[in-house]
Enzyme design. Structure first.
Site, mmCIF file in Angstrom:
data_model
loop_
_atom_site.group_PDB
_atom_site.id
_atom_site.type_symbol
_atom_site.label_atom_id
_atom_site.label_comp_id
_atom_site.label_asym_id
_atom_site.label_seq_id
_atom_site.Cartn_x
_atom_site.Cartn_y
_atom_site.Cartn_z
ATOM 1 N N GLY A 1 -11.584 -80.580 70.572
ATOM 2 C CA GLY A 1 -12.929 -80.054 70.380
ATOM 3 C C GLY A 1 -13.887 -80.704 71.359
ATOM 4 O O GLY A 1 -13.655 -81.841 71.787
ATOM 5 N N GLN B 1 -21.806 -83.285 74.792
ATOM 6 C CA GLN B 1 -20.817 -84.168 75.432
ATOM 7 C C GLN B 1 -20.647 -83.850 76.921
ATOM 8 O O GLN B 1 -20.039 -84.639 77.648
ATOM 9 C CB GLN B 1 -19.461 -84.035 74.737
ATOM 10 C CG GLN B 1 -19.462 -84.578 73.317
ATOM 11 C CD GLN B 1 -18.071 -84.505 72.732
ATOM 12 O OE1 GLN B 1 -17.694 -83.496 72.156
ATOM 13 N NE2 GLN B 1 -17.292 -85.559 72.907
ATOM 14 N N CYS C 1 -12.827 -89.479 69.833
ATOM 15 C CA CYS C 1 -13.865 -88.655 70.449
ATOM 16 C C CYS C 1 -13.759 -88.791 71.956
ATOM 17 O O CYS C 1 -13.608 -89.906 72.467
ATOM 18 C CB CYS C 1 -15.232 -89.135 69.961
ATOM 19 S SG CYS C 1 -16.602 -88.193 70.642
ATOM 20 N N LEU C 2 -13.865 -87.661 72.668
ATOM 21 C CA LEU C 2 -13.747 -87.699 74.131
ATOM 22 C C LEU C 2 -14.901 -88.463 74.778
ATOM 23 O O LEU C 2 -14.797 -88.860 75.929
ATOM 24 C CB LEU C 2 -13.663 -86.279 74.695
ATOM 25 C CG LEU C 2 -12.437 -85.467 74.251
ATOM 26 C CD1 LEU C 2 -12.439 -84.090 74.895
ATOM 27 C CD2 LEU C 2 -11.144 -86.207 74.574
ATOM 28 N N HIS D 1 -17.059 -82.780 62.800
ATOM 29 C CA HIS D 1 -17.214 -83.759 63.885
ATOM 30 C C HIS D 1 -18.088 -83.173 65.009
ATOM 31 O O HIS D 1 -19.009 -83.835 65.496
ATOM 32 C CB HIS D 1 -15.814 -84.152 64.409
ATOM 33 C CG HIS D 1 -15.818 -85.092 65.568
ATOM 34 N ND1 HIS D 1 -15.274 -86.368 65.495
ATOM 35 C CD2 HIS D 1 -16.262 -84.968 66.850
ATOM 36 C CE1 HIS D 1 -15.408 -86.974 66.670
ATOM 37 N NE2 HIS D 1 -15.998 -86.139 67.517
ATOM 38 N N GLU D 2 -17.804 -81.924 65.396
ATOM 39 C CA GLU D 2 -18.544 -81.312 66.510
ATOM 40 C C GLU D 2 -19.979 -80.961 66.101
ATOM 41 O O GLU D 2 -20.910 -81.106 66.901
ATOM 42 C CB GLU D 2 -17.820 -80.058 67.016
ATOM 43 C CG GLU D 2 -16.396 -80.291 67.523
ATOM 44 C CD GLU D 2 -16.262 -81.413 68.533
ATOM 45 O OE1 GLU D 2 -17.236 -81.691 69.247
ATOM 46 O OE2 GLU D 2 -15.186 -82.035 68.595
ATOM 47 N N HIS E 1 -22.095 -83.904 66.442
ATOM 48 C CA HIS E 1 -22.517 -84.126 67.837
ATOM 49 C C HIS E 1 -23.832 -83.405 68.131
ATOM 50 O O HIS E 1 -24.732 -83.948 68.768
ATOM 51 C CB HIS E 1 -21.459 -83.601 68.813
ATOM 52 C CG HIS E 1 -20.398 -84.593 69.171
ATOM 53 N ND1 HIS E 1 -20.694 -85.815 69.746
ATOM 54 C CD2 HIS E 1 -19.042 -84.551 69.064
ATOM 55 C CE1 HIS E 1 -19.548 -86.473 69.963
ATOM 56 N NE2 HIS E 1 -18.548 -85.746 69.561
HETATM 57 CO CO CO Z 1 -16.543 -86.198 69.563
#
Ligand code: CO
Length: 196
Positions: free
Chosen positions: A46, A51, A93-94, A135-136, A139
């Site tokens: 995701g 991000q 998380c990226l 989670h997204e 963000h």
């Molecule tokens: Co993340």
């Protein structure tokens, strides 16, 4: 728009609360496509717009993490409701690579959103998809999974976060990351184009 790349904690855009998107143009569709490519390259499932340094209320998901498998989903202006149950699971998380932690979240939710073609999404989801959507969506509100970790488990990653903070300071000093005011101005320009 500048070439997309995934930004890391504690970049200020990760703390920006995104406004709803009111306009989808060809360039935004291209941006979403690039977000999928960046996500696959980074081995994620995701990726939210902030991000990649964009103040837009949208994220992409492919639970398989593989461009040749699973389903590519785009969620624009997501609204979560009817949270039910609780589940604990490990998250990463990226934007904070190599950092993992256990996060407690509702196990089942309702999600309303739009896809990239303007079609309404109206679904009840659970399992990994529910967790990824939560989670997204966090963000988009400027919230990171580390904010939801217990104090004791967060202690175990403090050292790693400190390294990210030092790296960030170096990138601000070298001018690679703009100061917060310049960054806010840039985000406002993108919002004027897509969120009015
Ligand atoms: Co993340």
């Amino acid at each position: 728009m500048q070439a997309l790349k995934i930004i890391h904690y504690p970049h200020p855009t990760l703390r920006h609360k995104s406004k709803p998107v009111t306009r989808v143009d060809a360039q935004l569709k291209q941006t979403v496509n690039e977000m999928f490519q960046l996500m696959y390259k980074a081995k994620g499932i995701g990726l939210a717009a902030n991000q990649v340094d964009l103040p837009l209320r949208l994220f992409v998901i492919n639970l398989s993490g593989d461009p040749d498998e699973g389903e590519e989903r785009v969620f624009i202006n997501p609204v979560i409701s009817k949270p039910k149950g609780q589940a604990e699971a490990d998250e990463g998380c990226l934007s904070i690579p190599q950092v993992n932690g256990t996060v407690l979240r509702p196990s089942k939710i309702h999600i309303s959103a739009y896809d990239l073609n303007g079609a309404e999404i109206d679904e009840t989801v659970d399992g990994l998809l529910a967790r990824a959507i939560l989670h997204e969506t966090d963000h988009l509100d400027g919230v990171l999974f580390i904010d939801r970790m217990s104090d004791t488990s967060k202690k175990t990653i403090d050292g790693l976060l400190y390294e990210f903070e030092n790296e960030h300071k170096a990138l601000v000093s070298s001018g690679e990351i703009p100061d917060p005011q310049t960054n806010a101005k840039r985000l406002a320009e993108i919002e004027a184009r897509y969120c009015n």
